[in-house]
Design a protein around this motif. Sequence first.
Motif, PDB file in Angstrom:
ATOM      1  N   THR A  61      18.434   2.293  -4.656  1.00 56.93           N
ATOM      2  CA  THR A  61      18.267   3.557  -3.917  1.00 56.93           C
ATOM      3  C   THR A  61      16.809   3.788  -3.552  1.00 56.93           C
ATOM      4  N   GLU A  62      15.891   3.427  -4.447  1.00 55.20           N
ATOM      5  CA  GLU A  62      14.469   3.551  -4.128  1.00 55.20           C
ATOM      6  C   GLU A  62      14.086   2.605  -3.001  1.00 55.20           C
ATOM      7  N   ARG A  63      14.631   1.406  -3.034  1.00 53.17           N
ATOM      8  CA  ARG A  63      14.325   0.439  -1.979  1.00 53.17           C
ATOM      9  C   ARG A  63      14.777   0.963  -0.621  1.00 53.17           C
ATOM     10  N   GLN A  64      15.974   1.523  -0.566  1.00 59.11           N
ATOM     11  CA  GLN A  64      16.475   2.052   0.701  1.00 59.11           C
ATOM     12  C   GLN A  64      15.621   3.223   1.176  1.00 59.11           C
ATOM     13  N   ALA A  65      15.172   4.067   0.231  1.00 59.96           N
ATOM     14  CA  ALA A  65      14.302   5.189   0.605  1.00 59.96           C
ATOM     15  C   ALA A  65      12.972   4.674   1.147  1.00 59.96           C
ATOM     16  N   LEU A  66      12.435   3.626   0.514  1.00 60.24           N
ATOM     17  CA  LEU A  66      11.158   3.072   0.960  1.00 60.24           C
ATOM     18  C   LEU A  66      11.266   2.412   2.324  1.00 60.24           C
ATOM     19  N   GLU A  67      12.410   1.802   2.598  1.00 62.35           N
ATOM     20  CA  GLU A  67      12.582   1.101   3.867  1.00 62.35           C
ATOM     21  C   GLU A  67      12.947   2.038   5.010  1.00 62.35           C
ATOM     22  N   ALA A  68      13.300   3.294   4.676  1.00 63.38           N
ATOM     23  CA  ALA A  68      13.682   4.248   5.723  1.00 63.38           C
ATOM     24  C   ALA A  68      12.447   4.672   6.513  1.00 63.38           C
ATOM     25  N   GLY A  69      12.619   4.792   7.820  1.00 65.62           N
ATOM     26  CA  GLY A  69      11.518   5.241   8.658  1.00 65.62           C
ATOM     27  C   GLY A  69      10.450   4.175   8.823  1.00 65.62           C
ATOM     28  N   ALA A 484       1.924   4.894  -0.857  1.00 65.04           N
ATOM     29  CA  ALA A 484       1.173   3.810  -1.489  1.00 65.04           C
ATOM     30  C   ALA A 484       1.846   2.471  -1.285  1.00 65.04           C
ATOM     31  N   ILE A 485       3.153   2.470  -1.150  1.00 65.49           N
ATOM     32  CA  ILE A 485       3.881   1.208  -0.998  1.00 65.49           C
ATOM     33  C   ILE A 485       4.103   0.864   0.470  1.00 65.49           C
ATOM     34  N   ARG A 486       4.597   1.844   1.254  1.00 64.99           N
ATOM     35  CA  ARG A 486       4.900   1.558   2.655  1.00 64.99           C
ATOM     36  C   ARG A 486       3.650   1.456   3.515  1.00 64.99           C
ATOM     37  N   ALA A 487       2.691   2.351   3.312  1.00 61.14           N
ATOM     38  CA  ALA A 487       1.527   2.397   4.191  1.00 61.14           C
ATOM     39  C   ALA A 487       0.383   1.509   3.702  1.00 61.14           C
ATOM     40  N   TRP A 492       3.703  -3.428  -0.538  1.00 63.03           N
ATOM     41  CA  TRP A 492       5.132  -3.667  -0.345  1.00 63.03           C
ATOM     42  C   TRP A 492       5.434  -5.162  -0.318  1.00 63.03           C
ATOM     43  N   ARG A 493       4.592  -5.949   0.357  1.00 66.76           N
ATOM     44  CA  ARG A 493       4.796  -7.396   0.400  1.00 66.76           C
ATOM     45  C   ARG A 493       4.647  -8.002  -0.993  1.00 66.76           C
ATOM     46  N   GLU A 494       3.711  -7.473  -1.768  1.00 67.51           N
ATOM     47  CA  GLU A 494       3.538  -7.971  -3.137  1.00 67.51           C
ATOM     48  C   GLU A 494       4.766  -7.697  -3.983  1.00 67.51           C
ATOM     49  N   LEU A 495       5.308  -6.492  -3.882  1.00 70.27           N
ATOM     50  CA  LEU A 495       6.484  -6.147  -4.682  1.00 70.27           C
ATOM     51  C   LEU A 495       7.683  -7.020  -4.318  1.00 70.27           C
ATOM     52  N   ILE A 496       7.859  -7.282  -3.038  1.00 72.75           N
ATOM     53  CA  ILE A 496       8.967  -8.139  -2.612  1.00 72.75           C
ATOM     54  C   ILE A 496       8.784  -9.542  -3.172  1.00 72.75           C
ATOM     55  N   ALA A 497       7.560 -10.060  -3.101  1.00 75.25           N
ATOM     56  CA  ALA A 497       7.286 -11.405  -3.607  1.00 75.25           C
ATOM     57  C   ALA A 497       7.466 -11.471  -5.119  1.00 75.25           C
ATOM     58  N   ILE A 498       7.028 -10.417  -5.829  1.00 70.90           N
ATOM     59  CA  ILE A 498       7.184 -10.395  -7.290  1.00 70.90           C
ATOM     60  C   ILE A 498       8.656 -10.375  -7.672  1.00 70.90           C
ATOM     61  N   THR A 556     -12.708   6.234  -0.061  1.00 68.47           N
ATOM     62  CA  THR A 556     -12.521   6.705  -1.434  1.00 68.47           C
ATOM     63  C   THR A 556     -11.052   6.651  -1.827  1.00 68.47           C
ATOM     64  N   LEU A 557     -10.181   7.120  -0.938  1.00 71.95           N
ATOM     65  CA  LEU A 557      -8.744   7.091  -1.204  1.00 71.95           C
ATOM     66  C   LEU A 557      -8.255   5.653  -1.364  1.00 71.95           C
ATOM     67  N   GLY A 558      -8.705   4.753  -0.489  1.00 69.01           N
ATOM     68  CA  GLY A 558      -8.279   3.365  -0.590  1.00 69.01           C
ATOM     69  C   GLY A 558      -8.679   2.739  -1.908  1.00 69.01           C
ATOM     70  N   ALA A 559      -9.911   2.986  -2.354  1.00 72.51           N
ATOM     71  CA  ALA A 559     -10.373   2.415  -3.622  1.00 72.51           C
ATOM     72  C   ALA A 559      -9.597   2.991  -4.803  1.00 72.51           C
ATOM     73  N   LEU A 560      -9.399   4.319  -4.821  1.00 77.10           N
ATOM     74  CA  LEU A 560      -8.667   4.934  -5.937  1.00 77.10           C
ATOM     75  C   LEU A 560      -7.211   4.501  -5.961  1.00 77.10           C
ATOM     76  N   THR A 561      -6.621   4.311  -4.786  1.00 72.19           N
ATOM     77  CA  THR A 561      -5.239   3.838  -4.731  1.00 72.19           C
ATOM     78  C   THR A 561      -5.112   2.483  -5.398  1.00 72.19           C
TER      79      THR A 561
END
Length: 777
Positions: A61-69, A484-487, A492-498, A556-561
């Motif tokens: 369900t999380e995967r489908q939510a992440l892939e939406a939009g 953090a995952i989609r944008a 996202w590519r790392e999670l799929i590969a893992i 700053t946001l990119g580094a903290l993320t």
Amino acid sequence: MWAALGFAVLTGAGVHSVWALTIYVAVAVLLSVPALRRVTFSRLLLSILRKPGFAPKISETERQALEAGGVWVERELLSGNPDLNGIAKLTLPTLSVEEQAFLDGPVNRLCSMVHDWDLWQDRELPSEVWDVIRRERFFGIIIPRHYGGLGFSAIAHSEIIARLASRSAALSVTVMVPNSLGPAKLLINYGTEAQKNYYLPRLARGEEIPCFALTEPDAGSDAASIRSTGVVFRQGDGTLAIRLNWKKRWTTLAGLSTVIGLAFRLSDPENLLAKGHEIGITFALVPTRLPGVDVTRRHDPLGVPFSNSPSRGTNVVIPVENIIGGTARAGQGWRMLMESLADGRGISLPAQSSGLMKFIARATSAYAGVRRQFGVPIGRFQGIAEPLARIAGLSYLVDSFRRFTCSALDSDLKPSVVTAISKYHATELCRKSINDAMDIFGGAGITLGPRNLIAHLYYAAPIAITVEGANILTRSLIIFGQGAIRAHPFAWRELIAIKAGDLVAFDPTIAAHTSHFVRNLFRASLYWLTRGALVRSPVRGPAAKYYRQLTWASATLGALTDFALIGLGGRLKFEEKLTGRLADMLSWSYICSVTLSRFQSEGARRDDLPFLHWAARYGLNQFQIALEGILANFPIPILGPLLRGPIRWFARINPISAAPRDRDDLKIAAIMQESTLLRLRHFRGIFEPFEENDPFRRLEYALELENTAEPILKKVVTAVKKGVLKKDADDALLHEAVLKQVISQDEFEKLDEMRRLVSEVIQVDDFSQDEYLRMSA
């Protein structure tokens, strides 16, 4: 390049040991040569990350939510190095001639037929209002023309809801819900041609009244846990059907509906559909006339008079053809829901909030401009000017991201993170504005009656907070959780590969991510040391410094993320305080970016500068507040003390932005109390009542008269100070001023008209005991 730079840093720091430099070169070569890196470092890292607890576990369900939009400008902002030129070139969407005509015609007529106080007393819309809704196809705003609807753009849809909301929140809810998530939207996106041809024309004409039943007693924000059931079986005539049982609540229009878009869990014990025994969440169309359907009860959402009800179904039988999209779509309900929310929540509630906020800004500023205490309008007191400026400034911000989000949707993008940002912040900032308005109106705001323009909005504000993803959930889990995952360029590519154990895909992705992280860390450090001075702004003039600060914020946001993703791994999704603050940083980056684009798109007008300065400083300061919260509470043992100590101290004495300055507040408050084209331009789009005795129209007219009378009053005050006139009661003083030719007879009449009208508009309602006992809220 980074290997060479590292070598230079080591030698420059005085490291000359042959063994140390040899080890460094060996490691650098190992990491720089893909074939070597893949079979050593990447293989080891992948095996570690595949162990439980390291990488985030993504359910189906999380995967489908992440892939939406999809993604849009938020990808740039999360990258740490945004394309400022692209952001600066974003343009505001416009209405077609036909769409503008609909706003000026049917929408204004509908607004003129509804009087909010009467609606709250009667508890339902009059039949003649329903006639106009049906005749003008208000329920068909999103339905394509070839199915009998209006087929309007997202921006037109938004403008319609905003204008209706400025007249009556209950009216706007009634119109917006059928055009938001529900049967029409689901049919447009997923329905069979037979379903579209039958239902869409009937929905557009209002012959069918739809509702969407999702929420249950045990399934609210966790919508995937619904317990309503549907069981496939073969009827006596050989056709396949579904036996439904459900118990839903909080369904808008359910009590008036003729067809329910029902979410349920579909099972097929005999595998008649050849999809297995447990098919999953499914949507179907259920006519309310069927035996076993009960929509006769009502909820009372804080007294707001729109139809909201529970619904129950007991052994309700429908043909399998009623599944939205046919049997091919059985079990795809969760994906359909997520995809529909990805764009839908970017229109309705932001539009409603923006319309309400513009109305609040106009009404509150007019009241502050005519209500006098201690001899002057209360809006001139700095204590009133501060919340008044906040109302105006927040309206400017919300209207900016409302319009640009619609621009993305009209470009066929479905940026799920941006729409979640829009829904969350529009409704929260609207609630803040309503509270400020109540403070300014004071007793006039809490005394109910036809004259009271804001109390019903105060009642209604919490409702928008709870729907289409409760705001607490949206902030702490959705905005950054999806962002953090989609944008993110690599997550996202790392999670799929893992998950797949794909070393070939994992190796270049993790290498690129590592390089990206190092660059962002370097870039952020450089910007903090130089206060963004090295950033090249895409524009010149007063907005340039804010573009530089925006890039500083993005780095700053990119580094903290990346610190959060790398340091917490699978724990990140449970650190909701952290993800909530990261969501704030991402949100305010987006809001600031489109607000700057709005200023440029509208011609970078000099008279808009007070709004630009207030909005940019407010938004970037909200980013700073979230940043300081993260630095004070970062939950990683080794890195945490460093962030809580020297880095937090440096961030506080060297902030990205402070809050709006007092002079910003005072300038905007002054603009808001002047009946000028500038004030009207910033808060256009609301309904302007036609009736002369309408309380809002008379309040606006009183402000206009107050502005006209101001120079006349100054003559009188000056004469008193010089001793030409003696201080006396107003009537006697003004008559004496005419006799001594301080003011003319014509000026006296203008003052008299102003005083009489102001005296009227600041009155509050009262009732006899019998009237009070018969009165609804």
